[in-house]
Scaffold this motif. Structure first.
Motif, PDB file in Angstrom:
ATOM      1  N   LEU A  74       0.871  -1.259  -0.148  1.00 33.32           N
ATOM      2  CA  LEU A  74       0.247   0.013   0.104  1.00 33.32           C
ATOM      3  C   LEU A  74       0.864   1.401   0.069  1.00 33.32           C
ATOM      4  O   LEU A  74       0.447   2.344  -0.592  1.00 33.32           O
ATOM      5  CB  LEU A  74      -0.899  -0.067   1.316  1.00 33.32           C
ATOM      6  N   LEU A  85     -10.956  12.825   1.074  1.00 30.88           N
ATOM      7  CA  LEU A  85     -10.572  11.982   2.329  1.00 30.88           C
ATOM      8  C   LEU A  85      -9.869  12.985   3.265  1.00 30.88           C
ATOM      9  O   LEU A  85      -9.454  12.406   4.419  1.00 30.88           O
ATOM     10  CB  LEU A  85      -9.854  10.860   2.074  1.00 30.88           C
ATOM     11  N   TYR A 103       4.291   8.885   3.313  1.00 27.37           N
ATOM     12  CA  TYR A 103       5.150   8.753   2.010  1.00 27.37           C
ATOM     13  C   TYR A 103       6.448   9.320   2.484  1.00 27.37           C
ATOM     14  O   TYR A 103       6.578  10.473   1.623  1.00 27.37           O
ATOM     15  CB  TYR A 103       4.650   9.057   0.910  1.00 27.37           C
TER      16      TYR A 103
ATOM     17  N   PHE B  71     -10.425   8.255   7.246  1.00 29.52           N
ATOM     18  CA  PHE B  71     -10.549   8.582   5.794  1.00 29.52           C
ATOM     19  C   PHE B  71      -9.154   9.317   5.518  1.00 29.52           C
ATOM     20  O   PHE B  71      -8.603   9.036   4.593  1.00 29.52           O
ATOM     21  CB  PHE B  71     -11.473   9.820   5.631  1.00 29.52           C
ATOM     22  N   PHE B  72      -8.421  10.040   6.548  1.00 27.72           N
ATOM     23  CA  PHE B  72      -7.284  10.649   6.085  1.00 27.72           C
ATOM     24  C   PHE B  72      -6.074   9.428   6.042  1.00 27.72           C
ATOM     25  O   PHE B  72      -5.375   9.380   4.978  1.00 27.72           O
ATOM     26  CB  PHE B  72      -6.870  11.471   7.331  1.00 27.72           C
ATOM     27  N   LEU B  73      -6.205   8.484   6.942  1.00 27.99           N
ATOM     28  CA  LEU B  73      -5.183   7.265   6.818  1.00 27.99           C
ATOM     29  C   LEU B  73      -5.397   6.475   5.689  1.00 27.99           C
ATOM     30  O   LEU B  73      -4.352   6.112   5.081  1.00 27.99           O
ATOM     31  CB  LEU B  73      -5.253   6.655   8.175  1.00 27.99           C
ATOM     32  N   GLN B  74      -6.591   6.481   5.247  1.00 28.52           N
ATOM     33  CA  GLN B  74      -6.927   5.623   4.081  1.00 28.52           C
ATOM     34  C   GLN B  74      -6.413   6.235   2.905  1.00 28.52           C
ATOM     35  O   GLN B  74      -5.752   5.795   2.101  1.00 28.52           O
ATOM     36  CB  GLN B  74      -8.388   5.373   3.704  1.00 28.52           C
ATOM     37  N   ALA B  75      -6.430   7.558   2.889  1.00 28.34           N
ATOM     38  CA  ALA B  75      -5.753   8.557   1.677  1.00 28.34           C
ATOM     39  C   ALA B  75      -4.187   8.531   1.669  1.00 28.34           C
ATOM     40  O   ALA B  75      -3.887   8.458   0.790  1.00 28.34           O
ATOM     41  CB  ALA B  75      -6.277   9.997   1.998  1.00 28.34           C
ATOM     42  N   ASN B  76      -3.726   7.838   2.852  1.00 27.42           N
ATOM     43  CA  ASN B  76      -2.368   7.871   2.887  1.00 27.42           C
ATOM     44  C   ASN B  76      -1.905   6.468   2.806  1.00 27.42           C
ATOM     45  O   ASN B  76      -0.813   6.198   3.126  1.00 27.42           O
ATOM     46  CB  ASN B  76      -1.850   8.591   3.758  1.00 27.42           C
ATOM     47  N   GLY B  77      -2.528   5.730   2.231  1.00 24.29           N
ATOM     48  CA  GLY B  77      -2.333   4.152   1.993  1.00 24.29           C
ATOM     49  C   GLY B  77      -1.983   3.311   3.420  1.00 24.29           C
ATOM     50  O   GLY B  77      -1.057   2.521   3.239  1.00 24.29           O
TER      51      GLY B  77
END
Lengths: 287, 234
Positions: A74, A85, A103, B71-77
């Protein structure tokens, strides 16, 4: 490498089938266009590729490793979702900083440079951004993330022509620098066609076409002229996307233009031309 | 840096502002009590209950710690499991921090106010370590329960959300029916069990801590099941 393998992916939302047994193998370092009409399953496919939702059956692997619940994989993927989001009260620069935390390859100077080019005020809160600037902000996060797989869902939503042009240019430049694999889902097919290398066309949850864009466009041509002559020409050929205006007609022929075709076109007083990706898409997905 | 620690850092950063406001409010209340006490406008025999307000604050923190960070953590993989780990790490840290501040304030406030903590009132004990452990357990449970509840609401569809909203009414009605049917014996038994599980009759704070741990475990388990396949919803 970052080869993406999609095996028998199926997704049901309740009783609605959104994706129907999709299998694809995507090579690294290419730009793919995920095309399809509304509700064809484009966003569902991208959501499944990034483990945002769970499949009803099937799996996605990157370099042989499953995507589901795998932070290592991921972390190689950045997905610019159509939906926002990011916390509405967070400032753009703060979002950049946090994206850099998650990242580690995120290039802050490049992100700030892009923000300057697009005229994005990084002191603004996410909720203060217009639809266009929200798309720009998310695209900047994606491009600066340095992830080896970039997914864009409607990246030009709300962007004016100038910004769209700039984004396509930046996208290509970034691609040439990093060689990231890119998947772009959009409805503005003609605009993005020059950017794409491969195209994946979805219809009612199924992949109906997966082909190199150049090859695809070379394997079809448009024919125009008097309707009766066009019909005669199409008698022995596979025609689609026929459009009539008065006694004139145009159609797409799904085969390479051969010498004997040119001769017959001339005999029937018909003209031929290159087919546009958007017209081919409409013909393929209509009905 | 390990991903779970990054998540933890983000989760903690999200509560900073709210915590600042909470302690500012608490400082204001303490200042007001002190003024009332020293100017003899009101005679204060006993001041306390800040632990309860801290627990309420942490419960609300738990309630607001799911949707936006998810949501934010999902946006960041970030995977759901890593989010789960990082969130629990953050909750543990927050519970410990609030417990230390709470306990520290006890010793500070007792210098100029007749201050008693909930632990002292229940267990008639002034054990530093006992109270610290008990508070960490209590605060951790409240924040986990808040998080579990927000996850439960998020995963519910419209119908189950309405049923969930009405559940306190059903529960209360059921309790009243059982109370009347058993002539109050069931209620008395429940109260006795609750007091026993908190270690009140035996003045055993560690029994209370064990109960907090069991309830936290159930909350964590439930939250894990709810988060495991949580989709992004509008």
């Amino acid at each position: 490498m970052n080869r993406i393998e999609i095996k028998n992916l199926t997704k049901y939302y309740g009783k609605t089938l959104a994706l129907d047994d999709v299998s694809l193998a995507l090579e690294a370092g290419k730009i793919y266009g995920v095309l399809g009409r509304n509700g064809a399953g484009k966003t569902t496919l991208l959501n499944l590729l990034t483990d945002k939702i769970s499949p009803s059956s099937g799996a996605v692997h990157v370099d042989g490793k499953p995507v589901a619940g795998n932070d290592e994989v991921l972390g190689k993927i950045y997905y610019m979702m159509e939906k926002n989001l990011f916390p509405p009260a967070m400032r753009v620069q703060e979002c950049f900083r946090w994206t850099q935390v998650f990242y580690p390859g995120f290039e802050m100077p490049y992100a700030l440079e892009l923000a300057r080019k697009f005229g994005l005020n990084t002191r603004k809160k996410v909720k203060e951004l217009s639809t266009g600037y929200l798309s720009i902000f998310k695209a900047i996060c994606a491009l600066s993330s340095n992830a080896s797989i970039l997914l864009f869902d409607e990246p030009v939503l709300g962007l004016d022509a100038n910004h769209r042009h700039l984004l396509y240019r930046e996208l290509l430049e970034r691609f040439s620098q990093t060689g990231s694999t890119m998947l772009i889902s959009t409805h503005l097919i003609e605009e993005v066609s020059s950017v794409l290398e491969e195209t994946i066309v979805l219809k009612a949850g199924k992949v109906i076409l997966f082909q190199n864009v150049e090859e695809l466009l070379a394997s079809a041509y448009m024919v125009y002229g008097e309707a009766t002559n066009v019909d005669r020409f199409l008698d022995s050929r596979k025609g689609m996307g026929e459009e009539s205006m008065g006694k004139f007609k145009s159609a797409i022929v799904l085969q390479r233009l051969a010498e004997k075709d040119i001769q017959e076109l001339s005999e029937l007083d018909l003209e031929s031309g290159k087919v546009e990706l958007q017209k081919l898409f409409i013909a393929l997905t209509n009905g | 840096m390990h991903t779970a620690r990054k998540v933890c850092r983000y989760m903690v950063s999200e509560t900073k502002v709210a915590m600042g406001f909470y302690y500012l409010f608490l400082f204001g209340v303490v200042a007001l009590f002190s003024i009332l006490h020293y100017t003899k406008i009101a005679t204060l025999d006993n001041v306390g209950g800040f632990g309860i307000s801290s627990a309420i604050f942490l419960f609300v923190t738990g309630l607001t710690s799911f949707r936006s960070p998810f949501f934010f953590l999902q946006a960041n993989g970030i995977s759901r499991f890593m989010q789960f780990k990082g969130t629990l790490l953050a909750f543990g840290g927050l519970a410990l921090f609030v417990a230390i501040v709470d306990l520290g304030s006890k010793y500070l406030l007792r210098l100029f106010l007749p201050y008693q903590t909930v632990y002292m009132l229940i267990y008639q004990s002034d054990s530093f370590l006992g109270e610290l452990a008990w508070k960490v357990g209590w605060f951790f449970l409240t924040i986990v329960l808040g998080w579990f509840l927000s996850l439960l609401i998020y995963r519910c569809n419209k119908t189950t959300r309405i049923l969930l909203g009405l559940s306190p009414v059903f529960l209360l009605t059921l309790m009243l029916v059982v109370h009347n049917a058993t002539g109050g014996k069931a209620t008395a038994a429940f109260v006795d069990f609750f007091l026993w599980s908190m270690g009140v009759p035996t003045q055993n704070g560690f029994l209370g801590l064990a109960s907090f741990a069991v309830l936290s475990g159930l909350g964590i388990g439930g939250s894990f099941l709810l988060l495991r396949k949580a989709p992004i919803k509008s």
